[in-house]
Design a protein around this motif. Structure first.
Motif, PDB file in Angstrom:
ATOM      1  N   TYR A   1       2.801   0.050  -9.603  1.00  0.00           N
ATOM      2  CA  TYR A   1       2.591   0.983  -8.501  1.00  0.00           C
ATOM      3  C   TYR A   1       2.532   2.442  -8.950  1.00  0.00           C
ATOM      4  O   TYR A   1       2.407   3.333  -8.113  1.00  0.00           O
ATOM      5  CB  TYR A   1       3.693   0.809  -7.451  1.00  0.00           C
TER       6      TYR A   1
ATOM      7  N   THR B   1       0.455   5.232 -10.159  1.00  0.00           N
ATOM      8  CA  THR B   1      -0.986   5.516 -10.224  1.00  0.00           C
ATOM      9  C   THR B   1      -1.384   6.198 -11.530  1.00  0.00           C
ATOM     10  O   THR B   1      -2.529   6.075 -11.972  1.00  0.00           O
ATOM     11  CB  THR B   1      -1.409   6.403  -9.036  1.00  0.00           C
TER      12      THR B   1
ATOM     13  N   ASP C   1       0.829  -1.214   0.000  1.00  0.00           N
ATOM     14  CA  ASP C   1       0.000   0.000   0.000  1.00  0.00           C
ATOM     15  C   ASP C   1       0.859   1.258   0.000  1.00  0.00           C
ATOM     16  O   ASP C   1       0.532   2.249  -0.670  1.00  0.00           O
ATOM     17  CB  ASP C   1      -0.925   0.010   1.225  1.00  0.00           C
TER      18      ASP C   1
ATOM     19  N   TYR D   1       2.581   2.617  -3.460  1.00  0.00           N
ATOM     20  CA  TYR D   1       1.820   3.447  -4.389  1.00  0.00           C
ATOM     21  C   TYR D   1       2.100   4.941  -4.177  1.00  0.00           C
ATOM     22  O   TYR D   1       2.017   5.727  -5.108  1.00  0.00           O
ATOM     23  CB  TYR D   1       0.318   3.196  -4.221  1.00  0.00           C
ATOM     24  N   ARG D   2       2.441   5.314  -2.916  1.00  0.00           N
ATOM     25  CA  ARG D   2       2.566   6.736  -2.578  1.00  0.00           C
ATOM     26  C   ARG D   2       3.997   7.187  -2.329  1.00  0.00           C
ATOM     27  O   ARG D   2       4.290   8.392  -2.410  1.00  0.00           O
ATOM     28  CB  ARG D   2       1.727   7.033  -1.332  1.00  0.00           C
ATOM     29  N   TYR D   3       4.890   6.259  -1.997  1.00  0.00           N
ATOM     30  CA  TYR D   3       6.255   6.642  -1.623  1.00  0.00           C
ATOM     31  C   TYR D   3       7.269   5.882  -2.473  1.00  0.00           C
ATOM     32  O   TYR D   3       6.999   4.783  -2.953  1.00  0.00           O
ATOM     33  CB  TYR D   3       6.509   6.363  -0.135  1.00  0.00           C
TER      34      TYR D   3
END
Length: 313
Positions: free
Chosen positions: A123, A125, A9, A12-14
């Motif tokens: 990953y 987005t 999870d 996806y952001r880092y």
């Protein structure tokens, strides 16, 4: 606790997710690219790698686990430590550590850790919904040969493009009517002019002949001069209305079609010059007026070719 789900999870952001005491999972954005002779297209994505030398606790994973599992930060650090001890034990005994949607970590002969990414999840987005695909090979020459082979069996019928707005038809009908009336009027005027000139030539000839006869009556010995008559060359009758059987890209195929039409009883079948679409029109015949052409078109559509159409030059 499935710690790999929390790592996935965060990826996806880092760009970096560190597992305290174990190592860090890093991501690198790779642009879209084409590989292989089969033209395989791949969208942009994040490539995942692993660095066993980065082990310091930056708090990112522990805070995320504490929030998702509804526990304290200290307890989350302890839970992560238990999982790290389990992974380390497996690797020391030359077993694989499989992390779902992330990859596998194994040990080589030098007891170094080797990471193999899973590549099952993108990953990035921005690439959501994009998947790899393979473009089929384009075979232009093969398709060209297939089209020429099909032309021998079924001619290409050139049908004018139809538009949704048909209001112009009434203006076209008026124009065709005026054109037909103008053509008839011009032909009548042209015939009258030819007839007038012919009568004038005949009258002039008669006067010269009478004059020669009178001279011959009084001077028998005088030679009679030959009278040269200039006759106007016959005017080729225009046939601007053509009844088209088909249009061919190959002149050889067009000539075959003419032979078949003549064998079927259409003795006036012929080949028109190449048009602007680079096609050779083959016609049943050409006509001097529109009514005759339309009548013949209806007969041929009923008896021989329902796709026959009228070309007006």
């Amino acid at each position: 606790m499935l710690i790999e789900k929390h790592i996935s999870d965060l990826l996806y952001r880092y760009q970096c997710v560190t597992v305290p005491g174990f190592g860090a999972f890093l991501t690198e954005t790779v642009s879209a690219h084409v590989t292989g002779s089969a033209s395989s297209f791949f969208p942009p994505k994040k490539m995942v790698s692993f660095n066993a030398n980065v082990k310091n606790n930056d708090g990112l994973l522990a805070n995320h686990v504490a929030l998702q599992e509804k526990m304290s930060y200290e307890l989350a650090v302890i839970k992560i430590g238990d999982v790290v001890n389990e992974w380390t034990y497996l690797l020391q005994n030359r077993n694989r550590v499989v992390l779902k949607n992330i990859g596998e970590i194994s040990v080589n002969n030098e007891m170094n850790w080797v990471f193999e990414p899973a590549n099952t999840v993108n990953y990035l987005t921005d690439s959501f919904g994009l998947t790899p695909f393979v473009s089929p090979e384009i075979t232009r020459e093969v398709l060209k040969q297939e089209v020429e082979a099909l032309e021998e069996k079924a001619p290409i019928i050139f049908t004018p493009e139809r538009k949704k707005d048909y209001s112009y038809l009434k203006y076209a009908a008026v124009f065709v009517t005026m054109l037909g009336a103008g053509g008839i009027g011009y032909k009548t005027y042209y015939d009258q002019q030819i007839e007038t000139k012919t009568l004038a030539v005949q009258k002039n000839v008669q006067e010269k002949v009478q004059q020669q006869i009178q001279e011959a009556t009084f001077v028998i010995s005088a030679p009679v001069e030959a009278v040269e008559l200039s006759v106007a060359a016959p005017v080729e009758e225009k046939t601007p209305y053509h009844l088209v059987a088909g249009a061919y890209r190959s002149e050889e195929n067009a000539n075959k079609a003419i032979t078949e039409l003549k064998a079927a009883g259409f003795e006036n079948a012929k080949l028109l010059p190449m048009n602007k679409h680079n096609l050779y029109p083959v016609v049943y015949g050409s006509f001097k007026n529109l009514n005759e052409a339309q009548t013949e078109r209806k007969n041929i559509q009923k008896s021989h070719n329902a796709e026959a159409w009228l070309l007006i030059e």
